[in-house]
Write an enzyme that holds these catalytic residues in place. Structure first.
Site, mmCIF file in Angstrom:
data_model
loop_
_atom_site.group_PDB
_atom_site.id
_atom_site.type_symbol
_atom_site.label_atom_id
_atom_site.label_comp_id
_atom_site.label_asym_id
_atom_site.label_seq_id
_atom_site.Cartn_x
_atom_site.Cartn_y
_atom_site.Cartn_z
ATOM 1 N N TYR A 49 13.646 -34.543 -17.370
ATOM 2 C CA TYR A 49 12.329 -34.582 -17.327
ATOM 3 C C TYR A 49 11.811 -34.425 -16.115
ATOM 4 C CZ TYR A 49 12.398 -39.576 -16.976
ATOM 5 O OH TYR A 49 12.616 -40.863 -16.288
ATOM 6 N N ARG A 69 3.833 -48.073 -13.389
ATOM 7 C CA ARG A 69 3.996 -49.034 -12.182
ATOM 8 C C ARG A 69 3.292 -50.144 -12.653
ATOM 9 N NH1 ARG A 69 2.496 -43.928 -9.312
ATOM 10 N NH2 ARG A 69 3.891 -43.489 -7.665
ATOM 11 N N MET A 102 -5.658 -7.420 8.774
ATOM 12 C CA MET A 102 -4.903 -6.696 9.475
ATOM 13 C C MET A 102 -5.551 -5.387 9.834
ATOM 14 S SD MET A 102 -0.889 -7.346 8.988
ATOM 15 C CE MET A 102 -1.114 -6.637 7.092
ATOM 16 N N SER A 106 16.043 -42.159 -12.295
ATOM 17 C CA SER A 106 14.554 -41.640 -12.233
ATOM 18 C C SER A 106 14.437 -41.519 -10.690
ATOM 19 C CB SER A 106 13.307 -42.358 -12.797
ATOM 20 O OG SER A 106 12.212 -41.584 -12.418
ATOM 21 N N ARG A 154 -3.409 -1.027 -6.450
ATOM 22 C CA ARG A 154 -2.196 -2.249 -6.520
ATOM 23 C C ARG A 154 -2.629 -3.131 -7.600
ATOM 24 N NH1 ARG A 154 -5.302 -4.946 -1.409
ATOM 25 N NH2 ARG A 154 -7.282 -5.292 -2.460
ATOM 26 N N HIS A 211 -15.643 -8.930 1.306
ATOM 27 C CA HIS A 211 -14.430 -9.636 1.865
ATOM 28 C C HIS A 211 -14.540 -11.122 1.265
ATOM 29 C CE1 HIS A 211 -13.188 -12.373 4.944
ATOM 30 N NE2 HIS A 211 -12.139 -11.389 5.172
ATOM 31 N N ARG A 232 8.794 -49.865 -14.779
ATOM 32 C CA ARG A 232 9.472 -49.998 -13.588
ATOM 33 C C ARG A 232 8.895 -51.509 -12.960
ATOM 34 N NH1 ARG A 232 7.784 -47.146 -8.082
ATOM 35 N NH2 ARG A 232 5.966 -48.239 -8.335
ATOM 36 N N GLY A 255 12.776 -41.160 -7.179
ATOM 37 C CA GLY A 255 11.475 -41.519 -6.645
ATOM 38 C C GLY A 255 11.582 -40.788 -5.246
ATOM 39 N N THR A 256 10.850 -39.342 -5.507
ATOM 40 C CA THR A 256 11.013 -38.482 -4.371
ATOM 41 C C THR A 256 10.010 -38.873 -3.326
ATOM 42 O OG1 THR A 256 9.591 -36.968 -5.882
ATOM 43 C CG2 THR A 256 12.310 -36.746 -5.661
ATOM 44 N N ASN A 257 9.075 -39.755 -3.550
ATOM 45 C CA ASN A 257 8.246 -40.039 -2.602
ATOM 46 C C ASN A 257 8.945 -40.889 -1.441
ATOM 47 O OD1 ASN A 257 6.045 -39.144 -4.131
ATOM 48 N ND2 ASN A 257 5.415 -40.939 -5.160
ATOM 49 N N ASP A 258 9.349 -41.947 -1.914
ATOM 50 C CA ASP A 258 10.300 -42.721 -1.022
ATOM 51 C C ASP A 258 11.557 -42.071 -0.409
ATOM 52 O OD1 ASP A 258 9.212 -45.386 -0.626
ATOM 53 O OD2 ASP A 258 9.215 -45.877 -2.473
ATOM 54 N N ARG A 295 -3.149 2.820 8.706
ATOM 55 C CA ARG A 295 -3.475 1.538 7.704
ATOM 56 C C ARG A 295 -2.491 0.750 7.749
ATOM 57 N NH1 ARG A 295 -7.880 2.845 4.081
ATOM 58 N NH2 ARG A 295 -8.736 4.803 4.443
ATOM 59 N N LYS A 316 0.725 -1.323 0.020
ATOM 60 C CA LYS A 316 -0.072 -0.043 -0.083
ATOM 61 C C LYS A 316 0.813 1.241 0.131
ATOM 62 C CE LYS A 316 -3.868 -0.151 2.112
ATOM 63 N NZ LYS A 316 -4.748 -0.229 3.244
ATOM 64 N N CYS A 365 9.886 -39.048 -10.995
ATOM 65 C CA CYS A 365 8.592 -39.372 -11.240
ATOM 66 C C CYS A 365 7.787 -39.698 -9.944
ATOM 67 C CB CYS A 365 8.882 -41.109 -11.741
ATOM 68 S SG CYS A 365 9.709 -42.091 -10.759
ATOM 69 N N GLY A 415 -8.243 -7.368 4.551
ATOM 70 C CA GLY A 415 -9.003 -7.362 5.699
ATOM 71 C C GLY A 415 -8.245 -8.131 6.967
HETATM 72 C C1 PEP Z 1 8.464 -42.747 -5.636
HETATM 73 O O1 PEP Z 1 8.796 -43.349 -4.388
HETATM 74 O O2 PEP Z 1 8.746 -41.356 -5.420
HETATM 75 C C2 PEP Z 1 7.829 -43.412 -6.687
HETATM 76 C C3 PEP Z 1 7.767 -42.891 -7.682
HETATM 77 O O3 PEP Z 1 7.593 -44.522 -6.769
HETATM 78 P P1 PEP Z 1 6.184 -45.202 -5.608
HETATM 79 O O4 PEP Z 1 5.366 -43.867 -5.375
HETATM 80 O O5 PEP Z 1 5.568 -46.181 -6.484
HETATM 81 O O6 PEP Z 1 6.973 -45.596 -4.525
HETATM 82 MG MG MG Z 2 8.935 -45.595 -4.573
#
Ligand code: PEP
Ligand code: MG
Length: 902
Positions: free
Chosen positions: A874, A582, A109, A786, A343, A459, A637, A788-791, A98, A29, A854, A107
């Site tokens: 990728y 999978r 603050m 690749s 703004r 609001h 996989r 596997g960011t989940n695990d 203000r 502001k 992935c 709204g």
């Molecule tokens: C992972 O672990 O990121 C993965 C892609 O494999 P999954 O989710 O099947 O364990």
């Molecule tokens: Mg996995």
């Protein structure tokens, strides 16, 4: 005298000293008021106290040294400029105080208006206003109300009840019917309320009022609702707010005064034109609070043509200057227009795309900038379905389509109830007469918001648009009775728990649940709308910006798909291959029996038989996918989950066997199954016999899959297609695991592909921290990685991915240990570091090593920027997120500062 003079820190800036690029210091502001001042627009004079002063105050609990004197000096120069003194009994200067943080927090603050009024200056104000007593006493009662609530935490309802009492006594529902005497009486009542709650009289000293108001604005940065909003909007908690002290101008001086909000384009659809609300004879917050219903801005032309024309001129200048949609607040004081705020305006997802496209057409921005101004979250929103409407569904009311989307759910009337039911997994629609910042938690929990009062700038509308939540506002046919938990409309009563559907685009409200249909944007991605020949500005804008993103991005975008149908859809959405197929679903359904035979096999021959029966089925699965992805890489996989997941649960099986035994039935087969399940039972299956471990322990299992993949590839290639299979080994932690699997796989591949020309790559997931840390060794045996960011997140943090989000993440989020679940958006410093190390060491060992991701993060906007930065080739994500990833990959390529697009 001090021997050395210390340079005093500058905490206060006159509007003329700032500019729009100083948002960190002056807040949005303040920076924009400065910009407008320097553009020569009529901004009431004032000054801004910096966010640094706020941060110092919040850290130490007191105003930093020098601040009071700087405020004094700026106040004096403001008084000189205005020719009035703060709170002067004859001719008082009044100021507004203000808040204004770097990122707009509508709204959330505090603001205090009319600071400087007291028992004496109220008389001077009346004289200043040509003897308008009513106005002066109305302004005074507003000050006590706002000051009491904001600065001294007096419960706001007490003032509201007193106002209601005054209206009731007068036999009216409209505050404009209260005359000067009524308001004088109300001031007395307010003062009593103030004294009762604070134990002191309402402060009469103007400078004390000012200092306390400034302090209250500082403190409002940490008010609960502001904290909740910041968390929701991912605004950092340590920015602090600036405070703007501005000479008051009055929109409540009579019919020739008023206040309004204007947008230079429609923030809902992006359509060009003048857009906004105006409310005659009203002050500031009345418009957004939805106290009285406003008139469309266009009607100002009839009311006050001079101000209207002037406003249009300023709007055009501001848009030209900011090169974007501007959101403006203005006040007209007796025919004189004042600009109180501008703004870059918040907008819906659709408007963001449409406006970006328009501004390119108008030559104000280029395509890179257009791409920068939209984001993946907005695109995802545009892919939501809308209501499918045929004549069975008649709306019962029509309000203002304040934030698009289609939402159905059970009606609730309070924020608390919304939170409660949503926690039980219900979809809810929060229905209110109007919302206020205290409703924030309920708005977050609800699927949609429906109000009976207030316009597109109320609001409810502003906050819902910011959150991307469906909202219908100002549906004034609804008679909402919050205490009775019901509303009536068109002669019908809707109680808490009844289902309604609201359309945030058209503003229509339906009773019951209305079925939904897909979005035009999805139809475009699916290829059923030709963007060049369609008269739909949104689809054209999406097409144009996506085309540019595709041209700019370095990252390829693949999809996670394990059926032909998913593969086909993802390809239409722009997927450039499959990053993760999978194979586990291929062991379910009517194939369970074969899997059971495989697991129960007591001889090699039995096992081979079961595998031989699975082989053609798997081949069929793969050839279907290769055909759909003809010419594009497909990463298959090998089976990952523990095999017992394909067997019945232990407890259930044990009970069945016991019951059958009791009945004297033949249970030999079930007993064998039960014994196998017992044998395979694991305390920590996620860390047990799965992935590559399974392949090394169950002879022939991976070999069967490798053969099926190679045979399918050869079959597709022989029939004229091009299959590009990549075999991926899961859960590798040591290069030896991969080498063992690879040696066997290569033999089979060589045998199957022969001279067919098919090339099969063999690579690995990097999803065990040890793999990331020994990536240099693993790369010697892998043709691609690749992530596997989940695990990797699960094992990096030691968080069970199936449990923790529901169990305790709320507390971690509340404590700010992280701002978003690390399963949703990559944890750059920790898990991200593992990715970075593996990418660098993998490529050092094998130059040009192909790298992808992935895990779920592959479709998360912020994470896509991270994967771009670390140099992956990728990202791979679910089909619906493919367009989002394409867009963000394009944005990542044109910016190095992440996906900050607030
Ligand atoms: C992972 O672990 O990121 C993965 C892609 O494999 P999954 O989710 O099947 O364990
Ligand atoms: Mg996995």
């Amino acid at each position: 005298m001090a021997a050395q003079e210390t340079v005093e820190h500058k905490y206060v800036y006159d509007f003329a000293e700032g500019n729009k690029d100083l948002k960190d210091l002056l807040g949005g502001k303040g920076a924009n008021l400065a910009e407008m001042t320097n553009l020569g627009l009529p901004v009431p004079p004032g000054f801004t106290i910096t966010t640094e002063a706020c941060k110092a105050y919040l850290t130490t609990g007191r105003e930093p040294d020098g601040l009071a004197a700087q405020i004094e000096a700026h106040l004096e120069s403001l008084e000189r400029e205005m020719g009035r003194k703060l709170g002067d009994p004859q001719d008082p200067l009044l100021v507004s105080v203000r808040s204004g943080a770097k990122f707009s927090m509508p709204g959330m603050m505090e603001t205090v208006l009319n600071v400087g009024l007291n028992d004496r200056s109220v008389v001077g104000l009346s004289a200043q206003a040509g003897g308008n007593d009513r106005f002066a006493w109305d302004s005074y009662r507003r000050l006590i109300q706002m000051f009491g609530k904001t600065v001294c935490e007096v419960p706001g309802e007490e003032f509201e009840h007193a106002l209601d009492d005054a209206k009731r006594a007068k036999g009216t529902q409209n505050d404009l019917d209260l005359d000067a005497d009524d308001l004088r009486g109300l001031v007395d009542a307010y003062k009593k309320i103030f004294a009762k709650h604070t134990g002191r009289e309402f402060p009469q000293e103007p400078r004390e009022q000012l200092d306390l108001a400034i302090r209250a604005v500082f403190e409002s940065w940490n008010a609960e609702r502001a904290v909740v909003y910041r968390r929701q909007e991912r605004i950092p908690a340590d920015l602090g707010t600036a405070v703007n002290v501005v000479a008051m101008v009055f929109g409540n001086l009579g019919a020739d005064s008023g206040t309004g909000v204007a947008f230079t384009r429609d923030p809902g659809s992006g359509a060009q034109g003048i857009y906004g609300d105006y409310l005659a004879n009203a002050q500031g917050e009345d418009v957004v609070a939805g106290i009285r219903n406003t008139v469309p801005l266009q009607e100002l032309e009839q009311i006050d043509k001079k101000s209207y024309d002037e406003l249009l001129d300023y709007m055009a200048r501001l848009e030209e200057h900011y090169k974007d949609l501007c959101d403006i607040e203005f006040t007209i004081e007796r025919g004189k227009l004042w600009m109180l705020q501008t703004r870059v305006g918040k907008r819906t997802a659709a408007a963001a795309f449409v406006i970006a496209g328009q501004l390119v057409d108008e030559g104000l921005i280029d395509l890179d900038e257009a791409l920068h101004r939209v984001n993946g979250a907005q695109l995802a929103q545009l892919m939501f379905p809308r209501f499918r409407l045929d004549h069975e569904f008649q709306p019962v009311a029509k309000g203002i389509g304040a934030s698009p989307g289609a939402a159905s759910g059970k009606v609730v009337f309070t924020s608390a109830r919304a939170v409660e039911l949503a926690a039980e997994g219900e979809s809810v629609i929060l229905v209110r007469r109007e919302t206020n910042p205290d409703d924030l938690n309920g708005m977050i929990a609800a699927k949609g918001i429906l109000t009976s009062r207030g316009g597109k700038t109320s609001h409810a509308a502003v906050v819902a648009r910011g959150m991307g939540k469906t909202c219908v506002s100002g549906a004034d046919e609804l008679d909402v009775n919050v205490p009775a938990k019901r509303f009536t409309v068109a002669g019908q009563t809707v109680n808490e728990g009844d289902v309604v559907s609201i359309d945030g685009t058209t503003g229509k409200v339906y009773l019951g649940e209305v079925p939904v249909m897909p979005s035009e944007v999805v139809q475009y991605f699916e290829g059923s709308l030709d963007p060049e020949h369609i008269d739909n500005p949104l689809v054209r804008a999406v097409h144009r910006i996506m085309t540019h993103a595709d041209a700019k991005r370095r990252l390829l975008v693949r999809t996670n798909a394990d059926t032909g149908a998913d593969a086909a859809r993802a390809r239409r959405f722009g997927a450039q291959g499959i990053g993760l197929c999978r194979t586990e679903h291929m062991f379910l359904g009517d194939r369970r029996e074969l899997v059971e035979r495989l697991i129960l096999a007591s001889t090699d021959e039995e096992r081979q038989k079961a595998l031989a029966a699975l082989l053609p089925l798997q081949r069929q699965d793969f050839s279907e996918i290769f055909r759909e992805m003809d010419g594009l890489p497909v990463t298959v996989r090998l089976i990952d989950p523990p095999l017992h997941e394909f067997l019945p649960p232990l407890e259930q099986l044990a009970v069945n066997v016991a019951v059958a035994q009791e009945r004297g039935e033949d249970v030999a087969k079930e007993e064998a199954l039960l014994a196998a399940v017992r044998r395979m039972h694991e305390e920590n299956p996620m860390l047990g016999l799965r992935g590559v471990r399974l392949g090394l322990v169950i002879p022939g299992l991976f070999a069967m899959q490798v053969r099926a993949i190679a045979e399918a590839a050869v079959e597709v290639t022989r029939s004229g297609g091009t299959a590009c299979p990549e075999i991926m080994v899961p859960l590798v932690g040591a290069v030896q695991e991969l080498e063992t699997v690879r040696a066997e796989a290569e033999k089979i591949i060589a045998e199957v592909v022969g001279d067919s020309g098919v090339e099969v790559l063999i690579g690995t997931m990097i999803e065990v921290p040890r793999a990331a840390l020994t990536a240099g060794q693993i790369a010697e045996a892998a043709q691609f990685f690749s992530f596997g960011t989940n695990d990797l997140t699960q094992m990096g943090w030691g968080f069970s991915r199936d449990d923790v989000e529901g169990a305790f993440f709320w507390r971690y989020l509340e404590l700010g240990i992280f701002g978003i679940s690390p399963f949703e958006s990559i944890d750059r410093e920790g898990v991200g570091r593992l990715v970075r190390i593996a990418a660098e060491e993998g490529r050092a060992a094998r130059p040009g090593l192909k790298l992808g991701v992935c895990g779920e993060h592959g479709g998360d906007p912020d994470s896509v920027h991270f994967f771009h930065e670390v140099g992956l080739d990728y990202v791979s994500c679910s089909p619906f997120r493919v367009p989002v990833a394409r867009l963000e990959a394009g944005r990542a390529a044109i910016t190095t500062t992440g996906s900050d697009s607030r």
